[in-house]
Structure formats: structure tokens, C-alpha cells
Design a protein around this motif. Structure first.
Motif, PDB file in Angstrom:
ATOM      1  N   THR A   7       0.867  -1.180   0.000  1.00  0.00           N
ATOM      2  CA  THR A   7       0.000   0.000   0.000  1.00  0.00           C
ATOM      3  C   THR A   7       0.904   1.231   0.000  1.00  0.00           C
ATOM      4  O   THR A   7       1.809   1.328   0.824  1.00  0.00           O
ATOM      5  N   VAL A   8       0.659   2.140  -0.937  1.00  0.00           N
ATOM      6  CA  VAL A   8       1.472   3.353  -1.036  1.00  0.00           C
ATOM      7  C   VAL A   8       0.560   4.558  -0.941  1.00  0.00           C
ATOM      8  O   VAL A   8      -0.418   4.676  -1.682  1.00  0.00           O
ATOM      9  N   THR A   9       0.884   5.459  -0.037  1.00  0.00           N
ATOM     10  CA  THR A   9       0.169   6.721   0.097  1.00  0.00           C
ATOM     11  C   THR A   9       0.963   7.784  -0.655  1.00  0.00           C
ATOM     12  O   THR A   9       2.186   7.822  -0.581  1.00  0.00           O
ATOM     13  N   ARG A  10       0.263   8.646  -1.373  1.00  0.00           N
ATOM     14  CA  ARG A  10       0.938   9.720  -2.115  1.00  0.00           C
ATOM     15  C   ARG A  10       0.656  11.062  -1.449  1.00  0.00           C
ATOM     16  O   ARG A  10      -0.431  11.289  -0.926  1.00  0.00           O
ATOM     17  N   ASN A  11       1.641  11.938  -1.495  1.00  0.00           N
ATOM     18  CA  ASN A  11       1.454  13.272  -0.933  1.00  0.00           C
ATOM     19  C   ASN A  11       0.810  14.189  -1.974  1.00  0.00           C
ATOM     20  O   ASN A  11       0.483  13.761  -3.088  1.00  0.00           O
ATOM     21  N   ALA A  12       0.630  15.446  -1.633  1.00  0.00           N
ATOM     22  CA  ALA A  12      -0.048  16.396  -2.522  1.00  0.00           C
ATOM     23  C   ALA A  12       0.681  16.576  -3.859  1.00  0.00           C
ATOM     24  O   ALA A  12       0.061  16.868  -4.881  1.00  0.00           O
ATOM     25  N   ALA A  16       5.334   9.244  -3.832  1.00  0.00           N
ATOM     26  CA  ALA A  16       5.039   8.148  -2.907  1.00  0.00           C
ATOM     27  C   ALA A  16       5.613   8.451  -1.531  1.00  0.00           C
ATOM     28  O   ALA A  16       6.722   8.959  -1.399  1.00  0.00           O
ATOM     29  N   GLN A  17       4.820   8.157  -0.510  1.00  0.00           N
ATOM     30  CA  GLN A  17       5.295   8.296   0.864  1.00  0.00           C
ATOM     31  C   GLN A  17       4.583   7.240   1.697  1.00  0.00           C
ATOM     32  O   GLN A  17       3.521   6.761   1.327  1.00  0.00           O
ATOM     33  N   ASP A  18       5.176   6.865   2.794  1.00  0.00           N
ATOM     34  CA  ASP A  18       4.600   5.895   3.724  1.00  0.00           C
ATOM     35  C   ASP A  18       4.203   4.567   3.074  1.00  0.00           C
ATOM     36  O   ASP A  18       3.075   4.102   3.230  1.00  0.00           O
ATOM     37  N   PRO A  19       5.141   3.920   2.340  1.00  0.00           N
ATOM     38  CA  PRO A  19       4.790   2.604   1.795  1.00  0.00           C
ATOM     39  C   PRO A  19       4.664   1.574   2.922  1.00  0.00           C
ATOM     40  O   PRO A  19       5.401   1.640   3.903  1.00  0.00           O
TER      41      PRO A  19
END
Length: 54
Positions: A7-12, A16-19
Motif C-alpha cells: 500500500t502506497v500513500t501519495r502526498n499532494a 510516494a510516501q509511507d509505503p
């Protein structure tokens, strides 16, 4: 069989951040890691794997 969920969260900015990487079942992952340690023993790669599973 080893399954992986990523699961990968993307910033604005769309970066990619916080995989988060989840391996299932855990016992399979631990066995794989121990076998890779044995295979690469004596090399710099060995430090990336578990040397002993209790």
C-alpha cells in the motif's frame, strides 16, 4: 506460497510516501529469509536476512 500486499500513500505532489509492505503468511517469509541468509552467508548481502528464527 508467499503473498505480498503493498500500500502506497501519495502526498499532494503525487510522490510516494509511507509505503507499507505486508508479507503473508509470516512463517513463509521467515523461512525465505533464513534460506537467503544461508545462501549469502559470508557476503555483504547476508546482513539483510535473518540468521536465526526462534
Amino acid at each position: 506460497m508467499l503473498k505480498v500486499v503493498v500500500t502506497v500513500t501519495r502526498n499532494a505532489a503525487g510522490q510516494a510516501q509511507d509505503p507499507a509492505v505486508l508479507h503473508r503468511p509470516r512463517n513463509s517469509l521467515l523461512l525465505f529469509s533464513r534460506l537467503m541468509y544461508e545462501k549469502f552467508a559470508g557476503t555483504a548481502l547476508a546482513e539483510h536476512f535473518l540468521s536465526d528464527v526462534s
